[in-house]
Design a protein around this motif. Sequence first.
Motif, PDB file in Angstrom:
ATOM      1  N   VAL A  35       0.838  -1.202   0.000  1.00 39.47           N
ATOM      2  CA  VAL A  35       0.000   0.000   0.000  1.00 39.47           C
ATOM      3  C   VAL A  35       0.872   1.250   0.000  1.00 39.47           C
ATOM      4  O   VAL A  35       0.607   2.219  -0.732  1.00 39.47           O
ATOM      5  N   ALA A  78      -5.718   1.275  -2.830  1.00 35.57           N
ATOM      6  CA  ALA A  78      -4.627   1.447  -1.873  1.00 35.57           C
ATOM      7  C   ALA A  78      -4.842   2.678  -1.008  1.00 35.57           C
ATOM      8  O   ALA A  78      -4.476   2.690   0.172  1.00 35.57           O
ATOM      9  N   GLU A  81      -7.005   1.677   1.814  1.00 39.11           N
ATOM     10  CA  GLU A  81      -6.230   0.870   2.753  1.00 39.11           C
ATOM     11  C   GLU A  81      -5.282   1.746   3.562  1.00 39.11           C
ATOM     12  O   GLU A  81      -5.081   1.525   4.760  1.00 39.11           O
TER      13      GLU A  81
END
Length: 215
Positions: A35, A78, A81
């Motif tokens: 990430v 991402a 996240e």
Amino acid sequence: MEIIVINEPESRCLELFRMALSESTHDARTAAIAVMKHEVVSLGLDSFPIGAGKTSGGKNSPEFVQWVAETSRERYEAAHEFSAIARRYETRNERKLNIAEEVGKRVWDSIQAQEFKGLHVAGGILEKVRKIAKQEGIQGARDKDVLSRTWVTYRGVVHLGMAMDYCEDNPGKGLKVLDVAEQIRQGLSQGFPKKTGKSYVSDSDQISFLFISNI
């Protein structure tokens, strides 16, 4: 041992990778590192926006434009996240990682002084960290069992934050964080307390960062 390759832009964003290491399991950390790599790319794209070349007399390459389009979904996911990782870091994980790094620093100092103190013995490293935590009112380090679990959880990844702190405290030495981190990582995995044959940190628990320049 997990080896993570770090390129030039990523080496300038090591605080993001330290945040990734604050996750509580190996699988969660490696996922968080992926990430953070997307986050570094997203930060870099601000310097190379699509169409920016037109105002400067140039243009983006077709390959670059295609790559940006093909990876946009990954960066979008991402980003979500990243927000979750950052929340966990701010609410609880940073404190735990800080505590583990403090234990790691005392282990490292013991190795450098050739004392090789034990962690769990009476008067050992964990007991000293507990006393300091009680004096300073640090949550999560005053109970010996909690402190021990925190060390076990993070001992394989403390070297990056330790190196960042050391380089920040010694700016005139021209040190490179990842070089220092690797030196500490090796020291923790090769040193062991007196009267034991077991290292402070098994290299199978560790994550090593390998810098490779893309220039």
